[in-house]
Motif scaffolding. Structure first.
Motif, PDB file in Angstrom:
ATOM      1  N   ALA A  41       0.815  -1.206   0.000  1.00 52.44           N
ATOM      2  CA  ALA A  41       0.000   0.000   0.000  1.00 52.44           C
ATOM      3  C   ALA A  41       0.855   1.266   0.000  1.00 52.44           C
ATOM      4  O   ALA A  41       0.553   2.225  -0.714  1.00 52.44           O
ATOM      5  N   ASP A  42       1.917   1.261   0.786  1.00 55.85           N
ATOM      6  CA  ASP A  42       2.782   2.439   0.833  1.00 55.85           C
ATOM      7  C   ASP A  42       3.546   2.608  -0.470  1.00 55.85           C
ATOM      8  O   ASP A  42       3.749   3.729  -0.930  1.00 55.85           O
ATOM      9  N   GLY A  43       3.949   1.490  -1.095  1.00 59.24           N
ATOM     10  CA  GLY A  43       4.599   1.579  -2.411  1.00 59.24           C
ATOM     11  C   GLY A  43       3.675   2.184  -3.457  1.00 59.24           C
ATOM     12  O   GLY A  43       4.090   3.011  -4.262  1.00 59.24           O
ATOM     13  N   PHE A  44       2.416   1.770  -3.428  1.00 56.69           N
ATOM     14  CA  PHE A  44       1.423   2.334  -4.346  1.00 56.69           C
ATOM     15  C   PHE A  44       1.244   3.822  -4.044  1.00 56.69           C
ATOM     16  O   PHE A  44       1.239   4.657  -4.949  1.00 56.69           O
ATOM     17  N   GLY A  45       1.147   4.162  -2.766  1.00 57.79           N
ATOM     18  CA  GLY A  45       0.991   5.564  -2.370  1.00 57.79           C
ATOM     19  C   GLY A  45       2.168   6.431  -2.780  1.00 57.79           C
ATOM     20  O   GLY A  45       1.984   7.576  -3.192  1.00 57.79           O
ATOM     21  N   GLU A  46       3.376   5.885  -2.682  1.00 55.39           N
ATOM     22  CA  GLU A  46       4.565   6.642  -3.103  1.00 55.39           C
ATOM     23  C   GLU A  46       4.519   6.954  -4.598  1.00 55.39           C
ATOM     24  O   GLU A  46       4.900   8.049  -5.023  1.00 55.39           O
ATOM     25  N   VAL A  47       4.028   6.007  -5.385  1.00 54.91           N
ATOM     26  CA  VAL A  47       3.877   6.250  -6.824  1.00 54.91           C
ATOM     27  C   VAL A  47       2.830   7.339  -7.061  1.00 54.91           C
ATOM     28  O   VAL A  47       3.040   8.258  -7.857  1.00 54.91           O
ATOM     29  N   LEU A  48       1.708   7.255  -6.366  1.00 50.53           N
ATOM     30  CA  LEU A  48       0.643   8.248  -6.547  1.00 50.53           C
ATOM     31  C   LEU A  48       1.124   9.655  -6.195  1.00 50.53           C
ATOM     32  O   LEU A  48       0.711  10.631  -6.829  1.00 50.53           O
ATOM     33  N   ALA A  49       1.999   9.741  -5.218  1.00 57.28           N
ATOM     34  CA  ALA A  49       2.512  11.047  -4.802  1.00 57.28           C
ATOM     35  C   ALA A  49       3.367  11.714  -5.880  1.00 57.28           C
ATOM     36  O   ALA A  49       3.587  12.920  -5.829  1.00 57.28           O
ATOM     37  N   THR A  50       3.832  10.941  -6.870  1.00 51.01           N
ATOM     38  CA  THR A  50       4.662  11.514  -7.937  1.00 51.01           C
ATOM     39  C   THR A  50       3.842  12.058  -9.109  1.00 51.01           C
ATOM     40  O   THR A  50       4.392  12.704  -9.994  1.00 51.01           O
ATOM     41  N   VAL A  51       2.548  11.788  -9.111  1.00 52.73           N
ATOM     42  CA  VAL A  51       1.702  12.168 -10.247  1.00 52.73           C
ATOM     43  C   VAL A  51       1.323  13.642 -10.155  1.00 52.73           C
ATOM     44  O   VAL A  51       0.740  14.079  -9.153  1.00 52.73           O
ATOM     45  N   PRO A  52       1.629  14.423 -11.197  1.00 50.33           N
ATOM     46  CA  PRO A  52       1.228  15.834 -11.199  1.00 50.33           C
ATOM     47  C   PRO A  52      -0.301  15.956 -11.226  1.00 50.33           C
ATOM     48  O   PRO A  52      -0.988  15.124 -11.846  1.00 50.33           O
ATOM     49  N   ALA A  53      -0.831  16.964 -10.565  1.00 49.64           N
ATOM     50  CA  ALA A  53      -2.283  17.146 -10.453  1.00 49.64           C
ATOM     51  C   ALA A  53      -2.973  17.135 -11.811  1.00 49.64           C
ATOM     52  O   ALA A  53      -4.059  16.570 -11.965  1.00 49.64           O
ATOM     53  N   GLU A  54      -2.339  17.725 -12.812  1.00 51.18           N
ATOM     54  CA  GLU A  54      -2.970  17.816 -14.135  1.00 51.18           C
ATOM     55  C   GLU A  54      -2.975  16.482 -14.889  1.00 51.18           C
ATOM     56  O   GLU A  54      -3.653  16.339 -15.911  1.00 51.18           O
ATOM     57  N   ALA A  55      -2.268  15.482 -14.390  1.00 53.30           N
ATOM     58  CA  ALA A  55      -2.176  14.194 -15.096  1.00 53.30           C
ATOM     59  C   ALA A  55      -3.247  13.192 -14.680  1.00 53.30           C
ATOM     60  O   ALA A  55      -3.390  12.154 -15.332  1.00 53.30           O
ATOM     61  N   TRP A  56      -4.010  13.470 -13.641  1.00 50.46           N
ATOM     62  CA  TRP A  56      -4.985  12.493 -13.157  1.00 50.46           C
ATOM     63  C   TRP A  56      -6.077  12.177 -14.177  1.00 50.46           C
ATOM     64  O   TRP A  56      -6.657  11.097 -14.152  1.00 50.46           O
ATOM     65  N   SER A  57      -6.346  13.083 -15.086  1.00 53.68           N
ATOM     66  CA  SER A  57      -7.384  12.820 -16.093  1.00 53.68           C
ATOM     67  C   SER A  57      -6.810  12.243 -17.388  1.00 53.68           C
ATOM     68  O   SER A  57      -7.552  11.980 -18.331  1.00 53.68           O
ATOM     69  N   ASN A  58      -5.499  11.997 -17.427  1.00 54.01           N
ATOM     70  CA  ASN A  58      -4.874  11.390 -18.611  1.00 54.01           C
ATOM     71  C   ASN A  58      -5.331   9.947 -18.768  1.00 54.01           C
ATOM     72  O   ASN A  58      -5.511   9.240 -17.780  1.00 54.01           O
ATOM     73  N   PRO A  59      -5.468   9.483 -20.027  1.00 55.91           N
ATOM     74  CA  PRO A  59      -5.827   8.081 -20.232  1.00 55.91           C
ATOM     75  C   PRO A  59      -4.702   7.155 -19.756  1.00 55.91           C
ATOM     76  O   PRO A  59      -3.525   7.470 -19.904  1.00 55.91           O
ATOM     77  N   SER A  60      -5.102   6.038 -19.167  1.00 59.52           N
ATOM     78  CA  SER A  60      -4.138   5.050 -18.694  1.00 59.52           C
ATOM     79  C   SER A  60      -4.041   3.913 -19.705  1.00 59.52           C
ATOM     80  O   SER A  60      -4.860   3.833 -20.624  1.00 59.52           O
ATOM     81  N   PRO A  61      -3.096   3.000 -19.525  1.00 59.92           N
ATOM     82  CA  PRO A  61      -3.024   1.816 -20.394  1.00 59.92           C
ATOM     83  C   PRO A  61      -4.224   0.874 -20.226  1.00 59.92           C
ATOM     84  O   PRO A  61      -4.421  -0.012 -21.051  1.00 59.92           O
TER      85      PRO A  61
END
Length: 190
Positions: A18-38
């Motif tokens: 869970a913390d590893g996933f959270g660390e990744v999420l913390a790197t995402v710029p606010a404007e990228a959350w609506s970008n399409p994912s794979p």
């Protein structure tokens, strides 16, 4: 980051995922959350919502209340609130050790959370970072864990709505080969 810890190897393992996933999420710029994912039809925000919702549905199916679903206006904060709720429930052996008959036979809530949902918390790191235009490399241990899990899931991995069956590209490095097994196309081959 709040981390619930005790002497439980299961809880410590959940916290690690869970913390590893959270660390990744913390790197995402606010404007990228609506970008399409794979993941076809999902944005980066949708991937986080999927990880949260699938865990919440699992707990609800076993009559374990995680409280109110956090809002996803800030997916990293939503994840943190969710992981704290899960960790607090797993700290209770009466919940973590509760037995049931699962898809692959007798198991417990804690073991299923680690074996199946732990896999999700590792695999979806790549989906979120890719949507954000960031690079994510799995460690050798993470690759081994996901390869072992994929082997254990067998054909269930390719059930409706899970993973698409793709050919592994010739000359693919280990991560690219695993991603292909999981229905993800990577431009990286070595």
């Amino acid at each position: 980051m709040t981390t619930t810890t005790d002497n439980s190897p299961l809880l410590n393992r959940y916290n690690s995922y869970a913390d590893g996933f959270g660390e990744v999420l913390a790197t995402v710029p606010a404007e990228a959350w609506s970008n399409p994912s794979p993941c076809d039809g999902w944005t980066a925000r949708d991937v986080v919502a999927h990880v949260v919702d699938s865990q919440r549905d699992f707990f609800a199916g076993h009559d374990v209340d995680l409280g109110t679903t956090p809002p996803f206006d800030d997916p990293a904060a939503a994840w943190q609130a969710h992981r704290d709720a899960v960790a607090s429930r797993l700290a209770d052996p009466a919940i973590a050790d509760r037995a049931f008959d699962g898809h692959f036979g007798p198991t417990t809530i804690g073991e299923t959370l680690i074996r199946f949902y732990g896999f999700d918390m590792i695999a979806h790191r790549w989906d979120v970072t890719t949507a954000a235009g960031l690079d994510h490399r799995f460690t050798d241990d993470q690759l081994t864990e996901m390869e072992t899990a994929a082997d254990g899931f067998g054909d269930a991995l390719y059930s409706e709505g899970v993973c698409e069956r793709l050919e592994v590209p010739a000359g693919a490095d280990r991560q690219t080969a695993l991603l292909a097994r999981l229905g993800r196309r990577s431009d990286t081959a070595a």
